[in-house]
Scaffold this motif. Structure first.
Motif, PDB file in Angstrom:
ATOM      1  N   SER A   1       0.836  -1.197   0.000  1.00  0.00           N
ATOM      2  CA  SER A   1       0.000   0.000   0.000  1.00  0.00           C
ATOM      3  C   SER A   1       0.867   1.241   0.000  1.00  0.00           C
ATOM      4  O   SER A   1       1.790   1.359   0.827  1.00  0.00           O
ATOM      5  N   PRO A   2       0.614   2.197  -0.907  1.00  0.00           N
ATOM      6  CA  PRO A   2       1.405   3.435  -0.920  1.00  0.00           C
ATOM      7  C   PRO A   2       1.299   4.164   0.414  1.00  0.00           C
ATOM      8  O   PRO A   2       0.231   4.208   1.030  1.00  0.00           O
TER       9      PRO A   2
ATOM     10  N   ARG B   1       0.806  -0.145  -7.992  1.00  0.00           N
ATOM     11  CA  ARG B   1       0.039   1.041  -8.357  1.00  0.00           C
ATOM     12  C   ARG B   1       0.415   2.143  -7.374  1.00  0.00           C
ATOM     13  O   ARG B   1       0.211   1.998  -6.168  1.00  0.00           O
TER      14      ARG B   1
ATOM     15  N   ASP C   1      -0.886   4.847  -6.609  1.00  0.00           N
ATOM     16  CA  ASP C   1      -1.986   5.556  -5.950  1.00  0.00           C
ATOM     17  C   ASP C   1      -2.959   4.638  -5.236  1.00  0.00           C
ATOM     18  O   ASP C   1      -3.965   5.098  -4.684  1.00  0.00           O
ATOM     19  N   GLU C   2      -2.710   3.351  -5.253  1.00  0.00           N
ATOM     20  CA  GLU C   2      -3.628   2.432  -4.580  1.00  0.00           C
ATOM     21  C   GLU C   2      -2.906   1.153  -4.191  1.00  0.00           C
ATOM     22  O   GLU C   2      -1.836   0.839  -4.721  1.00  0.00           O
ATOM     23  N   ALA C   3      -3.511   0.422  -3.264  1.00  0.00           N
ATOM     24  CA  ALA C   3      -2.905  -0.815  -2.795  1.00  0.00           C
ATOM     25  C   ALA C   3      -2.909  -1.860  -3.905  1.00  0.00           C
ATOM     26  O   ALA C   3      -3.815  -1.904  -4.737  1.00  0.00           O
ATOM     27  N   ALA C   4      -1.872  -2.685  -3.909  1.00  0.00           N
ATOM     28  CA  ALA C   4      -1.756  -3.735  -4.926  1.00  0.00           C
ATOM     29  C   ALA C   4      -1.458  -5.063  -4.239  1.00  0.00           C
ATOM     30  O   ALA C   4      -0.669  -5.125  -3.284  1.00  0.00           O
ATOM     31  N   THR C   5      -2.093  -6.107  -4.720  1.00  0.00           N
ATOM     32  CA  THR C   5      -1.837  -7.444  -4.202  1.00  0.00           C
ATOM     33  C   THR C   5      -0.715  -8.088  -5.015  1.00  0.00           C
ATOM     34  O   THR C   5      -0.795  -8.165  -6.248  1.00  0.00           O
TER      35      THR C   5
ATOM     36  N   THR D   1       8.213   5.844  -4.758  1.00  0.00           N
ATOM     37  CA  THR D   1       7.036   5.672  -3.903  1.00  0.00           C
ATOM     38  C   THR D   1       7.345   4.662  -2.810  1.00  0.00           C
ATOM     39  O   THR D   1       7.945   3.614  -3.071  1.00  0.00           O
TER      40      THR D   1
ATOM     41  N   TYR E   1       5.976   1.934  -0.084  1.00  0.00           N
ATOM     42  CA  TYR E   1       4.855   1.022   0.089  1.00  0.00           C
ATOM     43  C   TYR E   1       4.983   0.309   1.434  1.00  0.00           C
ATOM     44  O   TYR E   1       6.095  -0.044   1.849  1.00  0.00           O
TER      45      TYR E   1
ATOM     46  N   GLU F   1     -12.266  -9.560   4.039  1.00  0.00           N
ATOM     47  CA  GLU F   1     -12.993  -8.741   3.082  1.00  0.00           C
ATOM     48  C   GLU F   1     -13.709  -9.631   2.076  1.00  0.00           C
ATOM     49  O   GLU F   1     -13.186 -10.628   1.624  1.00  0.00           O
TER      50      GLU F   1
END
Length: 261
Positions: free
Chosen positions: A43-44, A221, A223-227, A249, A251, A260
């Motif tokens: 996650s950023p 990514r 700007d968003e979390a990546a798996t 960036t 993370y 979830e």
């Protein structure tokens, strides 16, 4: 609440059947080699939010450039994305020493004057200066300005700076009218400097194969979390770092939230 390293250790443990103590079983060794790596999430996170005692994983291209900058403290590292991140850290530990990315300001206090040059019929009450009586460099500058209709003076460079006089050249009168007067903006650059700070972010070189790094770059990514899955996830878990820096960036590494839907 378990520590971050405990959580990461738990992730790693799920890769190995028999973590409960049955490590002698041959089936455990086979499962270890073939188990599907547990996915993780990157996650950023803002660099300033990374704890000062944290460990951040960095890639070889970053460490190589950093080593070069450390060897030459005068080197300008502004163009490197990692320099801006490390500056936000305040300080960082690398190879047993502590450093900081420091700001260096140049150009402060200077100014630029831009003049328009025009011919006038009468000098009026202004004093006159014969261009032929000026020093060689000033004379050439005035003649060039008369020919082009404009003149630029940079305080950091020096040269001819007109006064309020009327200049006489080939029987004609010319005036320099100030069109623009502006302070030169300060230019801020970055350089790596040694520091004696005690509490700094620790940089940990990562050992990812080219294919793993490529898979990571494909998934990330900014700007968003990546798996992250597959061997890239396995390598990150094995690195045991809570944060990773990639392409400017930061993370944060965390397990996938299975709750979830």
């Amino acid at each position: 609440m378990p520590s971050r390293r405990t959580v990461l250790g738990t992730i790693a443990c799920t890769l190995v059947t028999g973590c409960s103590g049955l490590g002698d079983d041959s089936s455990t060794e086979e499962a270890t080699a073939t188990a599907t790596p547990t996915p993780v999430v990157l996650s950023p996170i803002d660099a300033a939010a990374v704890p000062e005692t944290a460990t951040v994983g960095v890639f070889s291209e970053t460490t190589d450039a950093l080593k070069t900058a450390i060897r030459d403290p005068s080197a300008d590292v502004t163009a490197h994305e990692w320099a801006h991140v490390f500056h936000e850290f305040g300080c960082f530990a690398f190879d047993g020493e502590t450093y900081a990315v420091a700001e260096r300001t140049t150009g402060f206090g200077g100014y630029i004057n831009k003049y328009s040059v025009s011919e006038v019929d009468d000098p009026g009450n202004e004093s006159t200066v014969r261009v032929d009586d000026l020093p060689d460099s000033d004379r050439r500058a005035v003649i060039d300005a008369i020919d082009s209709g404009e003149h630029r003076y940079d305080s950091d460079v020096g040269g001819f700076d007109p006064n309020s006089s009327v200049y006489v050249h080939n029987g004609s009168y010319y005036v320099f009218s100030l069109a623009v007067n502006g302070d030169k903006p300060a230019e801020v650059t970055y350089a790596v400097e040694a520091t004696d700070s005690a509490r700094c972010v620790t940089l940990e070189p990562l050992s990812l194969a080219d294919a793993q790094a490529e898979a990571l770059d494909t998934a990330l990514r900014p700007d968003e979390a990546a798996t992250i899955t597959g061997e890239a996830a396995r390598a990150l878990i094995a690195s045991d770092v809570p944060f990773v820096l990639r392409d400017g960036t930061c993370y944060e590494l965390s397990p996938v939230d299975d709750t979830e839907s």
